[in-house]
Design a protein around this motif. Sequence first.
Motif, mmCIF file in Angstrom:
data_model
loop_
_atom_site.group_PDB
_atom_site.id
_atom_site.type_symbol
_atom_site.label_atom_id
_atom_site.label_comp_id
_atom_site.label_asym_id
_atom_site.label_seq_id
_atom_site.Cartn_x
_atom_site.Cartn_y
_atom_site.Cartn_z
ATOM 1 N N SER A 271 0.829 -0.926 0.276
ATOM 2 C CA SER A 271 -0.124 -0.140 -0.209
ATOM 3 C C SER A 271 0.921 1.252 -0.028
ATOM 4 O O SER A 271 0.509 1.912 0.049
ATOM 5 N N ILE A 272 2.195 0.902 0.441
ATOM 6 C CA ILE A 272 2.866 2.380 0.602
ATOM 7 C C ILE A 272 3.313 2.770 -1.651
ATOM 8 O O ILE A 272 3.893 4.267 -1.287
ATOM 9 N N PHE A 273 2.549 2.081 -2.313
ATOM 10 C CA PHE A 273 3.257 2.919 -3.182
ATOM 11 C C PHE A 273 1.897 3.447 -4.269
ATOM 12 O O PHE A 273 0.951 2.710 -4.324
ATOM 13 N N PHE A 284 11.040 1.363 -10.492
ATOM 14 C CA PHE A 284 11.762 1.039 -9.089
ATOM 15 C C PHE A 284 12.903 2.017 -9.478
ATOM 16 O O PHE A 284 13.744 1.675 -9.710
ATOM 17 N N LEU A 285 12.711 2.793 -9.078
ATOM 18 C CA LEU A 285 13.493 4.456 -9.155
ATOM 19 C C LEU A 285 15.155 4.244 -7.850
ATOM 20 O O LEU A 285 13.642 3.268 -6.380
ATOM 21 N N HIS A 286 15.824 4.259 -7.589
ATOM 22 C CA HIS A 286 16.663 4.359 -6.493
ATOM 23 C C HIS A 286 16.735 4.768 -5.330
ATOM 24 O O HIS A 286 16.153 4.372 -4.106
ATOM 25 N N ASP A 287 16.053 5.620 -5.226
ATOM 26 C CA ASP A 287 15.382 6.574 -3.907
ATOM 27 C C ASP A 287 14.125 6.325 -4.174
ATOM 28 O O ASP A 287 13.404 6.342 -4.489
ATOM 29 N N TYR A 288 14.179 5.201 -2.083
ATOM 30 C CA TYR A 288 12.865 4.975 -1.920
ATOM 31 C C TYR A 288 11.889 5.782 -1.984
ATOM 32 O O TYR A 288 10.814 5.227 -2.009
ATOM 33 N N ALA A 289 11.679 6.465 -1.492
ATOM 34 C CA ALA A 289 10.681 7.122 -1.397
ATOM 35 C C ALA A 289 9.601 7.419 -2.851
ATOM 36 O O ALA A 289 8.598 7.927 -2.765
ATOM 37 N N GLU A 290 10.788 8.190 -4.133
ATOM 38 C CA GLU A 290 10.766 8.392 -4.840
ATOM 39 C C GLU A 290 10.038 7.271 -5.720
ATOM 40 O O GLU A 290 8.685 7.365 -6.446
ATOM 41 N N GLN A 292 8.081 5.054 -4.115
ATOM 42 C CA GLN A 292 6.661 5.363 -3.746
ATOM 43 C C GLN A 292 5.663 6.471 -3.519
ATOM 44 O O GLN A 292 4.775 6.005 -4.220
ATOM 45 N N GLN A 293 6.161 7.718 -4.342
ATOM 46 C CA GLN A 293 5.460 8.938 -4.906
ATOM 47 C C GLN A 293 4.875 8.115 -6.957
ATOM 48 O O GLN A 293 4.195 8.848 -7.065
ATOM 49 N N GLY A 294 6.140 7.587 -6.927
ATOM 50 C CA GLY A 294 6.183 7.147 -8.122
ATOM 51 C C GLY A 294 6.596 8.016 -9.167
ATOM 52 O O GLY A 294 6.508 7.557 -10.217
ATOM 53 N N TYR A 295 7.667 9.068 -9.304
ATOM 54 C CA TYR A 295 8.146 9.874 -9.904
ATOM 55 C C TYR A 295 9.457 10.113 -9.751
ATOM 56 O O TYR A 295 9.181 10.170 -7.862
ATOM 57 N N ALA A 296 10.118 10.763 -9.674
ATOM 58 C CA ALA A 296 11.642 11.768 -9.687
ATOM 59 C C ALA A 296 10.792 12.837 -9.515
ATOM 60 O O ALA A 296 10.678 13.372 -10.421
ATOM 61 N N ASP A 297 12.005 13.860 -8.437
ATOM 62 C CA ASP A 297 11.216 14.931 -8.440
ATOM 63 C C ASP A 297 12.963 15.549 -9.585
ATOM 64 O O ASP A 297 11.974 16.696 -9.441
ATOM 65 N N ASP A 298 13.940 14.720 -9.720
ATOM 66 C CA ASP A 298 14.422 15.273 -10.746
ATOM 67 C C ASP A 298 14.871 14.475 -11.882
ATOM 68 O O ASP A 298 15.770 13.825 -11.662
ATOM 69 N N GLU A 299 14.493 14.392 -12.606
ATOM 70 C CA GLU A 299 14.188 12.774 -13.732
ATOM 71 C C GLU A 299 15.673 12.920 -14.258
ATOM 72 O O GLU A 299 16.388 11.862 -15.015
ATOM 73 N N ASP A 300 16.305 14.216 -14.615
ATOM 74 C CA ASP A 300 18.074 14.655 -14.455
ATOM 75 C C ASP A 300 18.980 13.684 -14.206
ATOM 76 O O ASP A 300 19.772 13.173 -14.827
ATOM 77 N N THR A 301 18.067 14.177 -12.549
ATOM 78 C CA THR A 301 19.515 13.366 -11.774
ATOM 79 C C THR A 301 19.340 12.075 -10.462
ATOM 80 O O THR A 301 20.276 11.828 -10.241
ATOM 81 N N ALA A 302 17.933 11.854 -10.778
ATOM 82 C CA ALA A 302 17.275 10.567 -10.320
ATOM 83 C C ALA A 302 18.059 9.420 -11.027
ATOM 84 O O ALA A 302 17.580 9.592 -12.678
ATOM 85 N N GLY A 357 18.457 -2.914 4.931
ATOM 86 C CA GLY A 357 19.478 -2.611 4.699
ATOM 87 C C GLY A 357 19.527 -2.251 3.180
ATOM 88 O O GLY A 357 20.527 -1.853 3.043
ATOM 89 N N TRP A 358 18.369 -2.659 2.404
ATOM 90 C CA TRP A 358 18.679 -2.643 0.444
ATOM 91 C C TRP A 358 17.570 -1.595 0.182
ATOM 92 O O TRP A 358 17.133 -1.729 -1.332
ATOM 93 N N GLU A 359 17.257 -0.435 0.400
ATOM 94 C CA GLU A 359 16.314 0.349 0.850
ATOM 95 C C GLU A 359 17.316 0.879 -0.261
ATOM 96 O O GLU A 359 15.792 2.229 -1.123
ATOM 97 N N GLU A 360 17.910 0.858 -0.514
ATOM 98 C CA GLU A 360 18.029 1.767 -2.197
ATOM 99 C C GLU A 360 19.642 0.428 -2.682
ATOM 100 O O GLU A 360 19.688 -0.391 -1.698
ATOM 101 N N PRO A 361 20.015 0.075 -4.061
ATOM 102 C CA PRO A 361 19.598 -1.037 -4.658
ATOM 103 C C PRO A 361 21.841 -0.699 -3.804
ATOM 104 O O PRO A 361 22.158 0.653 -4.155
#
Length: 544
Positions: A271-273, A284-290, A292-302, A357-361
């Motif tokens: 349900s967090i997604f 599957f963005l590396h940043d776990y919070a992003e 969960q929201q389904g998009y990157a705040d800055d797609e050039d750097t994420a 421990g794997w919140e980011e790959p």
Amino acid sequence: MHIRGLGIRRRLFCLTLVASACGGASDRPRDFADAGQPIETPSPSCTSGPGASETVLAPTLATTIVDSFHENWLASPSVADLDGDGSIEIVLARAGRLSAWHADGSELWHADLDGRIWASPVVADLLPDEAGLEVAVSSRDAILLFDAKGALSPGYPFTWQDELRSLAAGDIDGDGRLELVAVTTSPLEGNGQRDIIIAIETENAKLVDGFPANTSGSSGCDDACYVTGGYDQNVAVGDVNGDGKADIFATQDNAYLSLHEGNGAAFPAASIFEGRQFFPGIRFLHDYAEAQQGYADDEDTANQAHFTNSAPAIADIDDDGVPDLVVLASVQNAAQSDRERGVGLWALHNDGTRLAGWEEPFHAAGFLSGLWDFEGTNVVAATNQVSVVNLDPDRPGLEMIFAGFDGRIHAVDAQKQEMWNYGYTNDDRVLTTGVAVADLSNDGRPEIIFASYSPDDDKSQLFILSGGGQELHTIALPDRGAMAVPTIADADGDGSLDIVVALKGGGDGQAQALVYSMAGAGDLCLLWPTGRGNLLRNGFVAPK
């Protein structure tokens, strides 16, 4: 013999394919000062055998198997006694031909096919009511099943979507018999959905109930299931949820993954997604919070994953009794304008959440080559394949071994700590597709075995490393080397292991495979002895 062209293996959302840079130094790096030292050889993780020794003898070339005009792609050899007569066969799957050989180089049988065989042959008791073992392969749009004598089984070929580059077996419907599961590069479209996974009953080549899952409605998927083609051994089959039936974990040419039960039902997302009901809708963005929201705040750097050529695994890496989803991906920015960001190793639960421990790959960010096919050749880019084994019993859980895009083999433990890495090349025209793991000296300590390949002649080698990442042996391989993971098995029935290498080959009278003997090496510790881990090719490691 008919072989269709190579085509573009990596569509990557239809962006222009670019060739990797040519040239570069051809010598392998010999020191580790810039990337971490190898560790001491770990404690034994297996039972030792007769004549145990800490010294791993050099492989001795015993046999060269010769044929004509049949190139190898990614198919590891299968080694088994097909007909139960006590004599072992080596099964080679190549472009336009499936063949069975003895380790002395004599051919038993072959079957000529209409297209290349990309993935490793499945060898198992696929028809329990028939004598011997069967051999299943996928050749372009067809799945074919052969008996122990090389005869095509009734009802085959089964044809679907071209090209089927992934094939595995597992009991997905719980009937006690194995089914065959394949993934295609070309999705089937219908009813507002797309399918890349097909599953068939072995005894009659009929569809398993519920497949194709998405277009038939069996999956339950909504409009947020993002499915597209898989390009290189993109399937693992194993019991993910503990119901006694194997599930299907498939990777694909985007930042999403597919996970289905054996009846086709898609696994639900946690349900967090946000706005995502099903696992195939999780980005599957590396940043776990992003993520969960389904998009990157800055797609050039994420950073985000891309699973085009990911050969996944199912294994309980944290030793909690529940299998995890393990997958190696290429890394790109979310805008898809920068694709050469190395590889990321992911460890997931079946609802898309990440292990503690794997919140980011784990991110091996270096890049030398491996993302792009070698243009104008039949030599393809690297498979993002991970081997999952108990390499070091003094560390909790299992360890993962894989090749990065940085010319190095990496070993990472269940706590996401890199144990060691080994540089096998600094030439951007030399690659490897993955590693086998087996004890080659009977001391209970497994070694790492892999082969390199290149579009250029005489740059490739067979490597043996210790469990601590120390180089033990290297042997030059002819021509373009071997794109397939070697197979470790007793190929000649003498009680000692052999290393069977399927060479790229393809010329008239060229070597198709090499059999190296490992004197005194028993079969007590075959942890990941062939491509995809076993002859079911399912990438599955059963929990303890």
